[in-house]
Design an enzyme around this catalytic site. Structure first.
Site, short mmCIF file in Angstrom:
data_model
loop_
_atom_site.label_atom_id
_atom_site.label_comp_id
_atom_site.label_asym_id
_atom_site.label_seq_id
_atom_site.Cartn_x
_atom_site.Cartn_y
_atom_site.Cartn_z
N ARG A 149 32.23 34.33 36.50
CA ARG A 149 32.03 34.84 37.77
C ARG A 149 31.80 36.28 37.56
NH1 ARG A 149 36.63 33.50 39.87
NH2 ARG A 149 37.95 35.21 39.96
N ASP B 246 68.58 43.79 46.56
CA ASP B 246 68.46 44.77 47.75
C ASP B 246 67.54 45.81 47.24
OD1 ASP B 246 69.82 45.82 45.54
OD2 ASP B 246 71.07 46.95 46.67
N GLU C 259 30.84 39.58 40.16
CA GLU C 259 31.50 39.90 41.55
C GLU C 259 30.92 41.32 41.61
OE1 GLU C 259 35.53 39.48 43.01
OE2 GLU C 259 34.88 39.63 44.91
N ASP D 224 36.85 45.22 44.83
CA ASP D 224 36.88 43.82 44.08
C ASP D 224 35.66 43.56 43.29
OD1 ASP D 224 37.55 41.09 44.00
OD2 ASP D 224 36.99 40.58 46.10
N HIS E 13 33.75 27.76 45.44
CA HIS E 13 33.86 28.87 46.59
C HIS E 13 32.89 29.25 47.11
CE1 HIS E 13 33.24 32.12 43.71
NE2 HIS E 13 33.82 31.54 42.69
N GLU F 176 29.96 37.14 44.75
CA GLU F 176 30.50 36.83 43.64
C GLU F 176 30.34 35.34 43.41
OE1 GLU F 176 34.82 36.34 44.29
OE2 GLU F 176 34.64 37.45 46.32
N ASP G 137 38.84 39.72 37.20
CA ASP G 137 38.91 39.92 38.53
C ASP G 137 39.87 41.11 39.03
OD1 ASP G 137 38.54 39.90 41.20
OD2 ASP G 137 38.33 37.81 41.44
N HIS H 188 40.25 40.76 51.28
CA HIS H 188 39.39 39.84 52.33
C HIS H 188 39.55 40.16 53.77
CE1 HIS H 188 40.36 36.27 49.30
NE2 HIS H 188 39.42 37.25 48.74
N HIS I 147 32.91 37.61 50.74
CA HIS I 147 33.61 37.89 52.02
C HIS I 147 33.67 39.53 52.31
CE1 HIS I 147 36.36 39.66 48.99
NE2 HIS I 147 36.11 38.66 48.19
N HIS J 85 42.06 31.74 40.84
CA HIS J 85 43.07 32.95 41.21
C HIS J 85 44.28 32.78 40.04
CE1 HIS J 85 41.86 33.36 45.60
NE2 HIS J 85 40.98 33.83 44.89
N TYR K 284 32.23 27.17 36.87
CA TYR K 284 33.57 27.12 36.22
C TYR K 284 33.42 25.70 35.63
CZ TYR K 284 34.41 30.65 39.37
OH TYR K 284 34.22 32.02 40.08
N1 GLY Z 1 39.65 38.80 44.02
C1 GLY Z 1 39.79 37.76 45.10
C2 GLY Z 1 38.50 37.50 45.39
O1 GLY Z 1 37.47 37.91 44.57
O2 GLY Z 1 38.34 37.11 46.28
MN MN Z 2 37.51 39.44 43.21
MN MN Z 3 36.41 38.92 46.15
#
Ligand code: GLY
Ligand code: MN
Ligand code: MN
Length: 436
Positions: free
Chosen positions: A404, A37, A406, A269, A348, A382, A258, A359, A352, A241, A386
């Site tokens: 990465r 609950d 970003e 981000d 990727h 970003e 990240d 996102h 975005h 992720h 990898y």
């Molecule tokens: N943190 C998720 C991305 O970089 O899109």
């Molecule tokens: Mn990110």
């Molecule tokens: Mn991102």
């Protein structure tokens, strides 16, 4: 803060885009059970927030252009001393009129009696079609109610139009007040990454750095992380992720973080990758510098009038060339790009939209043509490389390396502004900060 005036002008702009004799129905996000609950911390629907700043669940807003008794109608939870003792303050109908720009407001418990009457005689209903199955059903119940109650005289709306399409386009271009909040989210998040760099050492666990990052978010007045923080030591960075964050940080490895905060409804981000012990090895440095160069090349081509895809294309070119230079890929760079050979290492896209959602909303293409940047858009940049620990096609020294980088970039009138420049990304600067 977003002013009451700005919320009102957003609603006015939206109503101006609606066709004649229409009504918009905007529902708050449902509450979600976490276990037994207890609930997840409540998160308002971002479009509902965008149009009202009202954070309570069990609320519905109607926008009814031309309605004599008021165009902005709220339904919300009624005042209830007992429930407020348990769950906290409620505005109640009088509160949303006084504080949230409602012209008219009713208790949510009365919505079934009142709302069908407001649909009656309208030609079309704007709402977020298909976003919330329960709400889709509920709306049809109200529409049918109009039919049933009025019998042969009934005049229920016959046309349903996706509201998000209009709201998303508005949200894509950030106002001066929104940009201020996004700058703040970027500053806090950058500071958090600096803190993690300074406190990193071998023997700590990934969650220790997550705790340091999120400490800085909360201590700075942010609501918390805008998405689950990713802290991946060594090869864990290869999982895009990765959110387990339970591994031990080892000397000689890098750690990929990240993480970004949500500040007054706006997300940051940021990703940084740095050596656990503060010194890049030569193999790590080689990969790192390619990613950094790819990011720089992408940021170069973010400016008003330029197409969205150019940034991604730039990252693919720099990364492919870099991997060829290191003999991780072999062949002609143009042919490799044509084949998408980078996809084994960079799986990727370059970024975005960023805003109230990490996102964020907004179309990337219009009529199958890439979107052209306009001032006020915010995008992440970003790129990453990898190299799977299991990739036997590459020399052993590269395996398990993940990088990465970003940042959050605002399109300005003349070019762009990096909203997250408060955390270093040049290798020497990272090493300097980590040594301090
Ligand atoms: N943190 C998720 C991305 O970089 O899109
Ligand atoms: Mn990110
Ligand atoms: Mn991102």
């Amino acid at each position: 803060m977003i002013s009451k005036k700005e919320y009102a002008s957003r609603r006015r702009d939206l109503m101006a885009m609606m066709q004649p004799n229409s009504i918009a129905v905007i529902a708050a996000a449902p509450e979600k059970i976490r276990s037994n609950d207890t609930h997840y911390p409540y998160k308002q629907s971002t479009s509902f927030s965008y149009l009202s700043g009202f954070a309570e669940p069990s609320s519905v807003i109607l926008l009814i252009p031309g309605r004599g008794q008021g165009e902005v109608v709220f339904f919300c939870r009624d005042k209830d001393p007992l429930r407020e003792t348990w769950d906290g303050y409620r505005e109640g109908p009088a509160g949303v009129v006084a504080n949230f720009g409602a012209d008219d407001a009713f208790p949510i418990d009365d919505i079934d009696d009142i709302l069908p009457g407001m649909l009656e005689g309208k030609d079309r209903v704007y709402y977020a079609i298909g976003k919330d199955a329960e709400f889709d059903k509920q709306l049809m119940v109200w529409v049918n109610d109009v039919r049933e109650k009025r019998g042969s005289d009934a005049n229920p709306p016959g046309e349903f139009i996706d509201l998000d399409h209009l709201v998303n386009e508005m949200r894509l271009i950030k106002s001066a007040a929104e940009i201020k909040l996004m700058r703040k989210a970027g500053e806090i998040s950058a500071r958090a990454h600096c803190r993690a760099m300074q406190l990193s050492q071998a023997g700590l666990f990934e969650y220790n750095l997550q705790a340091e990052i999120e400490h800085e978010f909360m201590a700075s007045g942010a609501a918390g992380p805008a998405y689950t923080s990713i802290v991946g030591g060594g090869k864990n960075g290869c999982v895009l992720h990765y959110i387990e964050n339970r591994g031990k940080l080892r000397a000689g490895d890098m750690v990929l973080i990240d993480a970004g905060c949500e500040y007054q409804d706006y997300a940051a981000d940021i990703t940084r990758t740095f050596p656990v012990n503060g010194k890049f090895s030569s193999a790590q440095a080689a990969i790192y510098d390619i990613v950094l160069a790819a990011q720089a090349a992408a940021i170069e081509v973010i400016a008003p009038g330029l197409e969205y895809h150019l940034a991604n294309d730039a990252t693919v070119r720099v990364i492919t060339q870099g991997l060829v230079d290191l003999k991780i890929l072999n062949g002609d760079v143009d042919e490799l790009i044509e084949q998408g050979a980078h996809r084994d290492f960079y799986m990727h896209n370059a970024g975005h939209w960023l805003g109230m959602d990490v996102h964020d909303v907004g179309d990337y293409k219009i009529d199958n043509h890439w979107r052209i940047y306009e001032p006020g858009m915010v995008v992440t940049v970003e790129p990453g490389i990898y190299i799977s620990p299991d990739n036997t096609n590459v020399d052993k020294k590269w395996r398990g390396i993940a990088v990465r980088i970003e940042d959050d970039v605002l399109v300005t009138k003349t070019g762009n502004e990096d909203l997250t420049s408060g955390v270093p990304k040049v290798r020497e600067e990272i090493e300097l900060l980590m040594a301090s």
